[in-house]
Every structure is written in C-alpha cells, then in structure tokens.
Design a protein around this motif. Sequence first.
Motif, PDB file in Angstrom:
ATOM      1  N   MET A   1      33.181  42.850  27.779  1.00  0.00           N
ATOM      2  CA  MET A   1      33.801  42.119  28.652  1.00  0.00           C
ATOM      3  C   MET A   1      34.373  43.162  29.952  1.00  0.00           C
ATOM      4  SD  MET A   1      36.840  38.605  30.198  1.00  0.00           S
ATOM      5  CE  MET A   1      35.219  38.040  28.491  1.00  0.00           C
ATOM      6  N   LEU A   2      34.534  43.090  30.806  1.00  0.00           N
ATOM      7  CA  LEU A   2      34.726  43.763  32.089  1.00  0.00           C
ATOM      8  C   LEU A   2      36.289  44.271  32.055  1.00  0.00           C
ATOM      9  CD1 LEU A   2      33.720  45.856  35.143  1.00  0.00           C
ATOM     10  CD2 LEU A   2      34.130  43.733  36.191  1.00  0.00           C
ATOM     11  N   ALA A   3      36.356  44.984  32.136  1.00  0.00           N
ATOM     12  CA  ALA A   3      37.964  45.258  32.293  1.00  0.00           C
ATOM     13  C   ALA A   3      38.315  45.391  33.677  1.00  0.00           C
ATOM     14  CB  ALA A   3      38.491  46.083  30.704  1.00  0.00           C
ATOM     15  N   ILE A   4      39.899  45.136  34.597  1.00  0.00           N
ATOM     16  CA  ILE A   4      40.292  45.727  35.677  1.00  0.00           C
ATOM     17  C   ILE A   4      41.638  46.113  35.741  1.00  0.00           C
ATOM     18  CG2 ILE A   4      40.353  44.357  38.346  1.00  0.00           C
ATOM     19  CD1 ILE A   4      38.551  41.915  37.166  1.00  0.00           C
ATOM     20  N   THR A   5      41.272  46.814  36.232  1.00  0.00           N
ATOM     21  CA  THR A   5      42.700  48.095  36.690  1.00  0.00           C
ATOM     22  C   THR A   5      43.439  47.280  37.194  1.00  0.00           C
ATOM     23  OG1 THR A   5      41.805  49.394  38.473  1.00  0.00           O
ATOM     24  CG2 THR A   5      41.748  50.363  36.404  1.00  0.00           C
ATOM     25  N   ASP A   6      44.897  47.542  36.808  1.00  0.00           N
ATOM     26  CA  ASP A   6      45.585  46.645  38.148  1.00  0.00           C
ATOM     27  C   ASP A   6      45.862  46.934  39.465  1.00  0.00           C
ATOM     28  OD1 ASP A   6      47.309  45.693  35.475  1.00  0.00           O
ATOM     29  OD2 ASP A   6      48.766  47.215  35.631  1.00  0.00           O
ATOM     30  N   THR A   7      45.561  48.779  39.812  1.00  0.00           N
ATOM     31  CA  THR A   7      45.021  49.287  40.766  1.00  0.00           C
ATOM     32  C   THR A   7      44.099  48.365  41.601  1.00  0.00           C
ATOM     33  OG1 THR A   7      45.401  50.874  40.203  1.00  0.00           O
ATOM     34  CG2 THR A   7      44.473  51.188  42.305  1.00  0.00           C
ATOM     35  N   ALA A   9      42.972  45.208  40.704  1.00  0.00           N
ATOM     36  CA  ALA A   9      43.551  44.235  40.876  1.00  0.00           C
ATOM     37  C   ALA A   9      44.198  43.661  42.441  1.00  0.00           C
ATOM     38  CB  ALA A   9      43.862  42.867  39.717  1.00  0.00           C
ATOM     39  N   GLU A  10      44.925  44.658  42.446  1.00  0.00           N
ATOM     40  CA  GLU A  10      46.135  44.455  43.744  1.00  0.00           C
ATOM     41  C   GLU A  10      44.723  45.067  44.432  1.00  0.00           C
ATOM     42  OE1 GLU A  10      49.404  44.427  44.504  1.00  0.00           O
ATOM     43  OE2 GLU A  10      49.105  43.231  42.413  1.00  0.00           O
ATOM     44  N   ALA A  11      43.979  45.824  45.311  1.00  0.00           N
ATOM     45  CA  ALA A  11      42.531  46.125  45.757  1.00  0.00           C
ATOM     46  C   ALA A  11      41.782  44.662  46.118  1.00  0.00           C
ATOM     47  CB  ALA A  11      41.883  46.864  45.600  1.00  0.00           C
ATOM     48  N   ILE A  12      41.998  43.882  44.805  1.00  0.00           N
ATOM     49  CA  ILE A  12      41.143  42.310  45.586  1.00  0.00           C
ATOM     50  C   ILE A  12      41.649  41.866  46.085  1.00  0.00           C
ATOM     51  CG2 ILE A  12      39.819  40.538  43.628  1.00  0.00           C
ATOM     52  CD1 ILE A  12      38.953  42.487  41.691  1.00  0.00           C
ATOM     53  N   LYS A  13      42.827  42.171  45.583  1.00  0.00           N
ATOM     54  CA  LYS A  13      43.913  40.883  45.799  1.00  0.00           C
ATOM     55  C   LYS A  13      44.054  40.558  47.913  1.00  0.00           C
ATOM     56  CE  LYS A  13      46.871  39.966  43.182  1.00  0.00           C
ATOM     57  NZ  LYS A  13      48.732  39.718  42.450  1.00  0.00           N
ATOM     58  N   SER A  14      43.871  42.430  47.591  1.00  0.00           N
ATOM     59  CA  SER A  14      44.923  42.680  49.085  1.00  0.00           C
ATOM     60  C   SER A  14      43.136  42.215  50.476  1.00  0.00           C
ATOM     61  CB  SER A  14      44.636  43.807  49.111  1.00  0.00           C
ATOM     62  OG  SER A  14      44.770  44.387  51.288  1.00  0.00           O
ATOM     63  N   LEU A  21      39.888  34.096  52.490  1.00  0.00           N
ATOM     64  CA  LEU A  21      39.610  33.408  51.103  1.00  0.00           C
ATOM     65  C   LEU A  21      39.949  31.793  51.194  1.00  0.00           C
ATOM     66  CD1 LEU A  21      37.135  36.000  49.273  1.00  0.00           C
ATOM     67  CD2 LEU A  21      36.262  34.736  51.077  1.00  0.00           C
ATOM     68  N   PRO A  22      38.733  31.033  50.785  1.00  0.00           N
ATOM     69  CA  PRO A  22      39.605  29.449  49.899  1.00  0.00           C
ATOM     70  C   PRO A  22      40.438  29.952  49.097  1.00  0.00           C
ATOM     71  CG  PRO A  22      37.354  29.502  50.229  1.00  0.00           C
ATOM     72  CD  PRO A  22      37.311  30.763  51.084  1.00  0.00           C
ATOM     73  N   GLU A  23      40.990  28.939  48.291  1.00  0.00           N
ATOM     74  CA  GLU A  23      41.336  29.281  46.919  1.00  0.00           C
ATOM     75  C   GLU A  23      40.749  29.013  46.046  1.00  0.00           C
ATOM     76  OE1 GLU A  23      44.828  29.740  44.688  1.00  0.00           O
ATOM     77  OE2 GLU A  23      44.701  29.039  46.701  1.00  0.00           O
ATOM     78  N   GLY A  24      41.086  30.434  45.186  1.00  0.00           N
ATOM     79  CA  GLY A  24      39.091  30.215  44.375  1.00  0.00           C
ATOM     80  C   GLY A  24      39.187  30.967  44.583  1.00  0.00           C
ATOM     81  N   GLY A  25      38.573  32.047  45.832  1.00  0.00           N
ATOM     82  CA  GLY A  25      37.626  32.991  46.328  1.00  0.00           C
ATOM     83  C   GLY A  25      37.531  33.710  45.572  1.00  0.00           C
ATOM     84  N   GLY A  26      37.061  35.112  45.748  1.00  0.00           N
ATOM     85  CA  GLY A  26      37.187  37.111  44.747  1.00  0.00           C
ATOM     86  C   GLY A  26      36.103  37.527  45.270  1.00  0.00           C
ATOM     87  N   ASP A  56      46.273  36.621  37.129  1.00  0.00           N
ATOM     88  CA  ASP A  56      47.406  37.326  38.295  1.00  0.00           C
ATOM     89  C   ASP A  56      46.851  37.097  39.803  1.00  0.00           C
ATOM     90  OD1 ASP A  56      48.954  38.164  35.845  1.00  0.00           O
ATOM     91  OD2 ASP A  56      47.017  40.168  35.990  1.00  0.00           O
ATOM     92  N   GLY A  57      46.427  35.915  39.672  1.00  0.00           N
ATOM     93  CA  GLY A  57      46.041  35.663  41.358  1.00  0.00           C
ATOM     94  C   GLY A  57      44.628  35.854  41.974  1.00  0.00           C
ATOM     95  N   VAL A  58      43.419  36.485  40.530  1.00  0.00           N
ATOM     96  CA  VAL A  58      42.654  37.357  40.843  1.00  0.00           C
ATOM     97  C   VAL A  58      40.935  36.500  40.268  1.00  0.00           C
ATOM     98  CG1 VAL A  58      41.680  39.512  41.534  1.00  0.00           C
ATOM     99  CG2 VAL A  58      44.008  39.923  41.770  1.00  0.00           C
TER     100      VAL A  58
END
Length: 102
Positions: A1-7, A9-14, A21-26, A56-58
């Motif tokens: 499964m694809l792993a996502i670094t913390d960095t 994840a922060e970029a995606i969240k930003s 985006l609506p809640e649940g967007g990504g 983590d919200g992402v």
Amino acid sequence: MLAITDTAAEAIKSLTTDAELPEGGGLRIAAPSPEQGLELSLAGQPGTDDVVLSGDGVAVFLEPVAAQVLDDKVLDVQPVQGADGEQELRFAIGPQQTEPEA
C-alpha cells in the motif's frame, strides 16, 4: 500500500485547506496512461472505484491502476529548483524503504 510521509501529509492538508474542499476531499492520484506517468489533482470526493487512504485529517484517493502501480511506493515532498531560481516543493514518488532483517 502507498505510504505517505509526514511532509507529504502536511502538504496535502495545506492544499486541500487552501482549495476549500468539502469535508472528505483530498488528493487524487490517477494513471490515465501509466506509461505517461501519474496525474495528481484535488477532488471533493473519491471516484467510484478509488482506493481511499486516510488519516490525520488527510485523504488520498487512488484510481485502481494508480493503486496497483503505487503499491510498494512512498509519496513524499521534495524541494526542487524552479525556473525562476526559487525553491519549490513538489510531490515525489519513491520506493518504500525496507527494514533490514536482524
């Protein structure tokens, strides 16, 4: 499964916050032509057959072919020298590191 670094994840969240985006967007990763590379876009919701990775919200949505291609990869963000000489951050895909056996 694809792993996502913390960095990453922060970029995606930003990005998802800035795009309002609506809640649940990504972030959605698709492989319309796998030999041509992957396509990243923001999406308000996953596609019908998408594999959803969340935490983590992402949220990251993987189109089925992309999910297969990225199964043993890691999504990261790396600094790159831009055309104007400024440093930019770009998503990068790399191999997952395996733990050496003891």
